[in-house]
Design a protein around this motif. Sequence first.
Motif, short mmCIF file in Angstrom:
data_model
loop_
_atom_site.label_atom_id
_atom_site.label_comp_id
_atom_site.label_asym_id
_atom_site.label_seq_id
_atom_site.Cartn_x
_atom_site.Cartn_y
_atom_site.Cartn_z
N VAL A 1 -1.33 4.40 -0.42
CA VAL A 1 -2.57 4.53 0.34
C VAL A 1 -2.25 5.29 1.62
O VAL A 1 -1.48 4.80 2.46
N GLU B 1 -6.22 -3.44 2.55
CA GLU B 1 -5.19 -4.31 3.09
C GLU B 1 -5.72 -5.72 3.31
O GLU B 1 -5.01 -6.71 3.09
N HIS C 1 -6.83 6.57 5.77
CA HIS C 1 -7.84 6.59 4.71
C HIS C 1 -8.99 5.67 5.09
O HIS C 1 -8.80 4.58 5.66
N LYS D 1 -8.57 2.11 3.81
CA LYS D 1 -7.26 1.47 3.96
C LYS D 1 -7.36 0.06 4.52
O LYS D 1 -6.73 -0.88 4.01
N GLU D 2 -8.21 -0.14 5.54
CA GLU D 2 -8.33 -1.46 6.17
C GLU D 2 -8.87 -2.48 5.18
O GLU D 2 -8.39 -3.62 5.10
N PHE E 1 0.83 -1.22 0.00
CA PHE E 1 0.00 0.00 0.00
C PHE E 1 0.86 1.26 0.00
O PHE E 1 0.70 2.14 0.81
#
Length: 896
Positions: free
Chosen positions: A28, A39, A32, A35-36, A25
Amino acid sequence: MKKRLVMLLAGLLTVLSMGFGLAQFSDVPAGHWAKEAVEALAAKGLILGFPDGTFRGNENLTRYQAALIIYRLLQQIEEELKAQGTSPTMEAMAPEDLEALKNAVQELAAELAALGVRVSALEDSAATKEDIARLEAMIQELKAQPAPEPGMDQAALQDLADRVEAASIAADTALAQAQQLAEQLDALAQDVEGVKGDVAALSTQVESNAQAIQALNELAVLLNQDVLSLQDRVTALEKGLADLQGVNFEQFATKEDVAAVQEFAAALRSDLVGLSEKVSKLEGTVGDLSGKVSKLERNAFTISGSLNLRYESSDGNFAGYDIDRVISGTFLSTGDVDGDGQVVDDADSAISPVSGQTTASLSLKLQTGKLDATSSGGANTYPGLVQFSITGSWTNPSGGSPVPPLLPILVVDTVSTTLDVAKGQTLSFRFGRSVNTKFTEYVMDNENNSLGHGFVATLKGLPLGATLTTAYGEKDPGTANFDYFKALRLAVAPSDAFSFGLSYAQHDVAFAEVAGVDGSLALGPVKLSGEYFRFGTNVMQTGSFSEGGYVRAELGPVKANYRGLAPGAANPAGLSLDADNPYRAAQRGFTVEAGLPVMGLNLGLLYNVQMDTTFGTPSASAFRATLGLGLPAGFNLSARATLASNTAGEWFPTTYNFAGVPGPSGLTDYASAIVATLSHDGKAKGALIQGLNLTASYTNRTLLNATQTDALAVYGDFGGLALGPLSVDKVVFRYNDSNLQNAAAGQTLKGGIKGGLNLAGLPLAPSVTGEFATRASDGGLSETKYGFGLKFGQFLFDKSVFEVKAAAYSATGLQITPAGTDTDKAFDAGADHLYSTTPGAGGVLSGIYATWTYWDLSFTYGLFSNQPLSTTLQGIFGTPSGTYGRVFRINYTVNF
């Protein structure tokens, strides 16, 4: 399980709305909102990202990318179901799941409507009409699609999903440019309602097909995430606009604002109309002023001149020398007396003992432009009718007992006027003490040297392009011999390709006259020109005149002439004073020459024949061939072969004469020889050494005649070198041997350098100049010149300059006093002498010249003698030895 599948699809669609990424990432940002999820999906291997390690979350998702990710997801789901012992098929869906999906679709429609309300607040959107039209078309196309039938296969559902996805992308584009969507709000609201109906129809269809419902749920979740992303972007846009403009967009561009803008535009338009009227008036004023300025320029009247006050004393008896070859440009120099462009061949005025005396002289020059005139009755005006120049001078008595003041002397230089005789015809007059005019090359050729006082009248614009010119005046008004001259010429030029002229001139003491005819003709690439004239005491009678003439022809690079000029033809009847005639007197014969480029070489050919009579056998002939080749780095290579003979009757030279053969314009233009030359041009682009001019020349005569001698010359110069305050203005060097067969004869070695040292940053702003030149030739001939100067640019106070120069010139075996053939070649590498080429006893000439100047006031002292410089300098404080002359002068001049 089905709920779990829906949640997995929702997470997947969230990622798909943002783009691909890597597990690392790299792009990223921390914190954000997605983001989770990104990922997590990357960790499960559903997305692999781009090769450069970036996620690119804001890029659009292609159908290929979506297909790949969904395929990976379905594989994982199937593997999980198989691991749990459950069939991966989804034949039916629980009622609560269907109800949840309907609610999600309704919420999606409500969010779209709310988003449209927010867009209405952004009336100045960046979206274009084309974007809105494209969105409408896509929505209409979506509405026109039939609802899926039961049992529709996966490909059809996928195609429908792609269309919905395209509509969402278009919505994203429109919302990103939301500032211009206000006027389309109503239509957009209606379209949203249509989308609601389409979504409801899709919900019904989903109930009958679990696999179709699963795909629609995927698209709904994807569109939901797009809406969330758009909301974030719209929020950021609102914040950015508020920060930049500080404007409440909810009340921006109301009807009242638009009305105010329209009112301002109307007022601005009215101001522009008023400004246009002012500009028109200003243009008229400028035009009037331009006319007045032009009139003032035509009628310009100027007064210029100078007032000179002088005190001078001198002693000694210095005559027969020319100080210009020691220190040039002093007030003791008489300059170029004979007008040949040289000052070193003219002896300066003798310096004799004169007691201190004062003189005052005033010179004035009154000059006008073309003055407008009006007739005496005022009925007619004549713009630019006349212009004139008048000079006046007055000098007080130059010493001795008092005498009555001399009256000012006024001299009319020129007065000219031009009258419009008829349409296209003008008559011009020019009066004055300098009659400068030219009829032809040999008749009334006096452009540079005036024939005398008088006038010239010219009538132009006659039929057939004719011009009539007449001249009248006094050749020598200083004597009472009444030597008047009269001249008349008629020239006809009906076209640019043809001209014809008749000329006649005479003077009275002693009576002589000249008459001639001339013309030119262009026949395509061929150009012909020439003239014929007679001069003598009676040009109309046989035997009482001489004659001359020439014809020239040009055809591209080929030029030819035939000339037959009797002795004295260069100055026929004394009515041509210029010496720029193309052919010398006593020249008879013809010349043909051509320059041709051949395979990158420049080839030149010349053939010249000299005759004893106008038409007869040759008395001399010459043939010349030249070849030139340009080389890199500023070098040039050339070769020349000349065969010349003074043997009568030889049309082509066979017995070579090395004394030279008379040519068209020189006494010895041609001499038999074979010459090869290699040169370097220091000013050429890409020169090997900038500023260095170098020539090496070899002349071979023995191949043509064993009794002759060969010659070699190597010479050049270099200049323009500055090393801090030190400058080298010029360096010259030369070696030549005119007799290679005799080691004890014909050799000359010459060298010279001049430069300076500028120390303007020191007190008094000093600078030093110096020069040295010498040459030594076989036979005991030599010349040497050296000198130096010291100058203080700020001597004691501003505008005060003090300068002293000292120099000497000496010669051995050469004449030291000026001769008519002397030329200034001290720093000319192309010549093998400094000043003198005339044999003589030799001698020395030296001097010192000092001057202090403050503005236009100067104190000058000069001392020159025929002694070495050391002896001359000793004479400053005593009586100089030898022949000498010294002058002290105080001079004040005001120019105005």
